[in-house]
Design a protein around this motif. Structure first.
Motif, PDB file in Angstrom:
ATOM      1  N   ASN A 126       5.763  16.875  -4.233  1.00 31.11           N
ATOM      2  CA  ASN A 126       5.653  15.481  -3.745  1.00 31.11           C
ATOM      3  C   ASN A 126       5.792  15.442  -2.230  1.00 31.11           C
ATOM      4  OD1 ASN A 126       7.560  13.975  -6.470  1.00 31.11           O
ATOM      5  ND2 ASN A 126       5.427  14.547  -6.328  1.00 31.11           N
ATOM      6  N   ILE A 168       2.237   2.882   7.661  1.00 31.25           N
ATOM      7  CA  ILE A 168       2.366   3.648   6.418  1.00 31.25           C
ATOM      8  C   ILE A 168       2.748   5.095   6.752  1.00 31.25           C
ATOM      9  CG2 ILE A 168       1.108   4.562   4.411  1.00 31.25           C
ATOM     10  CD1 ILE A 168      -0.478   1.947   4.405  1.00 31.25           C
ATOM     11  N   PHE A 205      12.795   5.801   2.225  1.00 31.22           N
ATOM     12  CA  PHE A 205      12.173   7.100   1.937  1.00 31.22           C
ATOM     13  C   PHE A 205      13.090   8.245   2.350  1.00 31.22           C
ATOM     14  CE2 PHE A 205       7.832   7.207   0.297  1.00 31.22           C
ATOM     15  CZ  PHE A 205       7.650   5.854   0.089  1.00 31.22           C
ATOM     16  N   GLY A 242       2.184  12.771  -9.187  1.00 34.15           N
ATOM     17  CA  GLY A 242       1.354  13.974  -8.949  1.00 34.15           C
ATOM     18  C   GLY A 242      -0.143  13.721  -8.942  1.00 34.15           C
ATOM     19  N   PHE A 257       6.074   7.217   5.388  1.00 35.42           N
ATOM     20  CA  PHE A 257       6.034   8.513   4.701  1.00 35.42           C
ATOM     21  C   PHE A 257       6.736   9.611   5.510  1.00 35.42           C
ATOM     22  CE2 PHE A 257       2.051   7.051   2.271  1.00 35.42           C
ATOM     23  CZ  PHE A 257       2.862   6.461   1.324  1.00 35.42           C
ATOM     24  N   VAL A 312       1.876   9.508  -5.576  1.00 38.78           N
ATOM     25  CA  VAL A 312       2.389  10.828  -5.176  1.00 38.78           C
ATOM     26  C   VAL A 312       3.431  11.298  -6.182  1.00 38.78           C
ATOM     27  CG1 VAL A 312       3.775  12.040  -3.434  1.00 38.78           C
ATOM     28  CG2 VAL A 312       1.935  10.548  -2.716  1.00 38.78           C
ATOM     29  N   LYS A 313       4.327  10.398  -6.561  1.00 44.18           N
ATOM     30  CA  LYS A 313       5.442  10.751  -7.470  1.00 44.18           C
ATOM     31  C   LYS A 313       4.905  11.288  -8.798  1.00 44.18           C
ATOM     32  CE  LYS A 313       9.525  11.134  -9.002  1.00 44.18           C
ATOM     33  NZ  LYS A 313      10.028  12.435  -8.681  1.00 44.18           N
ATOM     34  N   LEU A 319      -2.000  12.505  -6.466  1.00 47.86           N
ATOM     35  CA  LEU A 319      -2.675  12.799  -5.195  1.00 47.86           C
ATOM     36  C   LEU A 319      -2.644  14.286  -4.822  1.00 47.86           C
ATOM     37  CD1 LEU A 319      -1.677   9.811  -2.881  1.00 47.86           C
ATOM     38  CD2 LEU A 319      -3.682  10.067  -4.277  1.00 47.86           C
ATOM     39  N   LYS A 320      -1.926  15.089  -5.630  1.00 47.09           N
ATOM     40  CA  LYS A 320      -1.775  16.486  -5.201  1.00 47.09           C
ATOM     41  C   LYS A 320      -3.061  17.298  -5.332  1.00 47.09           C
ATOM     42  CE  LYS A 320       0.149  18.407  -9.444  1.00 47.09           C
ATOM     43  NZ  LYS A 320       1.305  18.976 -10.080  1.00 47.09           N
ATOM     44  N   THR A 367       2.769  16.722  -0.486  1.00 42.56           N
ATOM     45  CA  THR A 367       1.679  15.729  -0.508  1.00 42.56           C
ATOM     46  C   THR A 367       1.955  14.614   0.501  1.00 42.56           C
ATOM     47  OG1 THR A 367       1.521  16.157  -2.869  1.00 42.56           O
ATOM     48  CG2 THR A 367       0.273  14.295  -2.045  1.00 42.56           C
ATOM     49  N   LEU A 387       0.893   4.081  -2.948  1.00 44.54           N
ATOM     50  CA  LEU A 387       0.613   5.498  -2.664  1.00 44.54           C
ATOM     51  C   LEU A 387       1.791   6.377  -3.078  1.00 44.54           C
ATOM     52  CD1 LEU A 387      -1.138   5.244   0.825  1.00 44.54           C
ATOM     53  CD2 LEU A 387      -2.158   6.111  -1.260  1.00 44.54           C
ATOM     54  N   ALA A 388       3.031   5.881  -2.827  1.00 42.38           N
ATOM     55  CA  ALA A 388       4.220   6.671  -3.170  1.00 42.38           C
ATOM     56  C   ALA A 388       4.296   6.883  -4.686  1.00 42.38           C
ATOM     57  CB  ALA A 388       5.473   5.963  -2.676  1.00 42.38           C
ATOM     58  N   LEU A 433       0.832  -1.207   0.000  1.00 44.30           N
ATOM     59  CA  LEU A 433       0.000   0.000   0.000  1.00 44.30           C
ATOM     60  C   LEU A 433       0.872   1.265   0.000  1.00 44.30           C
ATOM     61  CD1 LEU A 433      -2.935   0.809  -0.014  1.00 44.30           C
ATOM     62  CD2 LEU A 433      -2.973   0.728   2.454  1.00 44.30           C
ATOM     63  N   ALA A 434       1.960   1.250   0.784  1.00 45.01           N
ATOM     64  CA  ALA A 434       2.836   2.435   0.850  1.00 45.01           C
ATOM     65  C   ALA A 434       3.492   2.676  -0.502  1.00 45.01           C
ATOM     66  CB  ALA A 434       3.895   2.244   1.930  1.00 45.01           C
TER      67      ALA A 434
END
Lengths: 40, 354
Positions: free
Chosen positions: B295, B82, B282, A33, B86, A30-31, A35-36, B298, A26-27, A22-23
Motif C-alpha cells: 500500500n 491530494i 495519513f 490493492g 498521500f 489503494v488499501k 491500484l497496485k 503504491t 483513492l486511499a 477524491l483522496a
C-alpha cells in the motif's frame, strides 16, 4: 445577494471538499490493492 | 462549464456534470505533459516535476493558452493537495526516532530561523508582505506544499504564489547540482550530507533527490530530516491562520468572551486547509501500521504522480512576463536567505553529528 444568486441560479462547491472525497476514494482503492497493478 | 474562483467551483444549478469538465480537461492536459516528462526524466536524471514545470512554462509563454484551457489548468491545486495528503503516508513515528531529540530540535531551529531570517530580509528590502510570507513559508518548511497550503490562509494573490513557487523550484534545481558537488568536494559522510540536504532544501522532491544523487544511504537521512520538517507544516500554517485572525480582529486580540472564542474557532476552521488534517490522518494511519508495505509503495507512486500533474499545471499558469514585472529583488532576498540557512545548518549538523 440571495436574490441575485437565485436569479442566476449559481451553486458553489469548495475545492477542498473535492480533494478530500477524491483522496479518500483513492486511499480505499489503494488499501484494497486495486491500484497496485498500475505500471507506475 | 464550471469556473474555479479562489478555491471554489462555481457552476449553474442543474449543470453539475458540466461543472466537472474543467477538471477532466485539466487532467488530460496535465497527463499529456506528465507522461513525456516522466519518460524524459529517465534520460536526463532530472526530477520529472521540474521537467513538467518547464514544459508547462514553455507552452504558456510561447504559444499561450486559450481562456478555457487556462481555467482548466487552474485545477492543478486539486492534484497538489491530494499529493500532500498521500505524502503523509510516507512518514511514521520511526522517522522521529531516527532523527533523535537533537535532530527534532535542529529542525525546529531551522524553521524558526528561516521564518525570522526571510521576514527580516524581506522587510529590509521592502518586499510586499504577502509575497515575503509565502517565501518565508516555502523556504522554512516544505517548499511548494507550504506555499500552496498557506495561499488561502494569508489571502495571497495567485501571482505571488506563482513567483514564490518559481523561486523555490529554481533554488531546488540549483541544489540538485550544487549540493552533491560540494558534498564530494568536502568529503562529507552520508549522514552529514543527508541531514544537511533534508534540513536546508525547501522542496521535498529536490531534498530527497539531492540525497539520492549523493548515495543510497544519504537519501534515507535526507528523507527522514525532510519529512520531519514536513510534519510541522500543519502547526506553522495554524500559526499563520491565528496571526491573520488577530490582524482581522485587532480590537478583540486579548478578549476571551465565549462568543468571540466561538467566532475565532469558526474563522480558523474556514481558513485552515482541511488537507493538512488529512495529511496528519495519513501520518497516523501509516504510523499505526494500517497500510501494508505494498500500500505504502503504491501511495508513494501516487503522490509523486499527483505532484508531476500539479507541476505541469503550475507551469501552465506561470506567466514569466508578470514575474519579470515584479522585479528581481525577491529573487536576491530568497537566494541570500537560502545561502545563509544552508551554511548555518551545515555547521550545526557538523556540530551535532560530526
Amino acid at each position: 445577494m440571495d436574490g441575485i444568486r437565485d436569479k442566476i441560479k449559481v451553486r458553489k462547491v469548495k475545492l477542498e471538499w473535492m480533494v478530500l472525497v477524491l483522496a479518500s476514494t483513492l486511499a480505499i482503492l489503494v488499501k484494497f490493492g486495486i491500484l497496485k497493478f498500475i505500471p507506475w | 462549464m464550471g469556473q474555479i474562483v479562489n478555491g471554489t467551483l462555481i457552476y449553474q444549478r442543474g449543470n453539475l456534470w458540466r461543472a466537472f469538465i474543467p477538471f477532466a480537461i485539466g487532467f488530460l492536459i496535465f497527463l499529456a505533459i506528465a507522461l513525456p516528462a516522466k519518460k524524459f526524466s529517465n534520460f536526463v536524471h532530472l526530477s520529472p516535476m521540474i521537467i513538467a514545470l518547464i514544459i508547462g512554462m514553455i507552452i504558456r509563454n510561447t504559444i499561450g493558452l486559450p481562456l478555457f484551457l487556462l481555467n482548466s489548468a487552474g485545477t492543478y491545486e486539486l492534484w497538489h493537495n491530494i499529493g500532500i495528503i498521500f505524502l503523509g503516508s510516507q512518514v511514521t513515528f520511526h522517522h522521529f526516532a531516527g532523527l533523535g531529540g537533537k535532530g527534532v530540535l535542529l529542525v525546529l531551529f531551522e524553521i524558526a530561523m528561516a521564518l525570522a531570517l526571510v521576514t527580516f530580509l524581506a522587510k529590509a528590502f521592502d518586499l510586499p508582505r504577502k509575497l515575503s510570507q509565502l517565501m518565508a513559508l516555502g523556504i522554512s518548511v516544505c517548499g511548494v506544499a507550504s506555499i500552496m497550503g498557506s495561499v488561502r490562509v494569508i489571502d495571497a494573490e495567485e501571482e505571488d504564489a506563482s513567483y514564490a513557487i518559481t523561486l523555490i523550484l529554481i533554488f531546488g534545481a540549483t541544489a540538485l547540482v550544487l549540493y552533491p558537488f560540494l558534498g564530494h568536494l568536502f568529503g562529507m559522510g552520508d549522514r552529514i550530507f543527508g541531514f544537511w540536504a533534508g534540513m536546508s532544501i525547501g522542496n521535498t522532491a529536490e531534498a530527497v533527490g539531492t540525497g539520492l544523487i549523493y548515495s543510497d544511504s544519504a537519501v534515507k537521512y535526507a528523507t527522514i530530516a525532510k519529512l520531519c520538517r514536513n510534519i510541522f507544516l500543519g502547526p506553522v500554517i495554524l500559526f499563520y491562520a491565528i496571526t491573520r485572525e488577530w490582524e482581522s480582529f485587532p480590537e478583540s486580540k486579548f478578549s476571551f468572551s465565549p462568543y468571540l472564542l466561538w467566532c475565532r474557532v469558526k474563522f480558523l476552521g474556514l481558513k485552515f486547509p482541511k488537507f493538512v488534517i488529512a495529511f496528519l490522518i495519513f501520518f497516523l494511519l501509516s504510523s499505526f501500521g494500517v497500510f501494508t508495505e505494498s500500500n505504502i509503495s503504491t501511495l508513494n507512486n501516487l503522490y509523486k504522480w499527483c505532484f508531476v500533474l500539479a507541476f505541469a499545471g503550475i507551469g501552465l499558469r506561470t506567466d514569466i512576463k508578470a514575474l519579470i514585472q515584479k522585479g528581481f529583488k525577491p529573487f536576491f532576498v530568497g537566494i541570500g536567505a537560502e545561502i545563509l540557512i544552508s551554511v548555518i545548518m551545515l555547521s550545526l549538523v557538523y556540530v551535532c553529528y560530526g
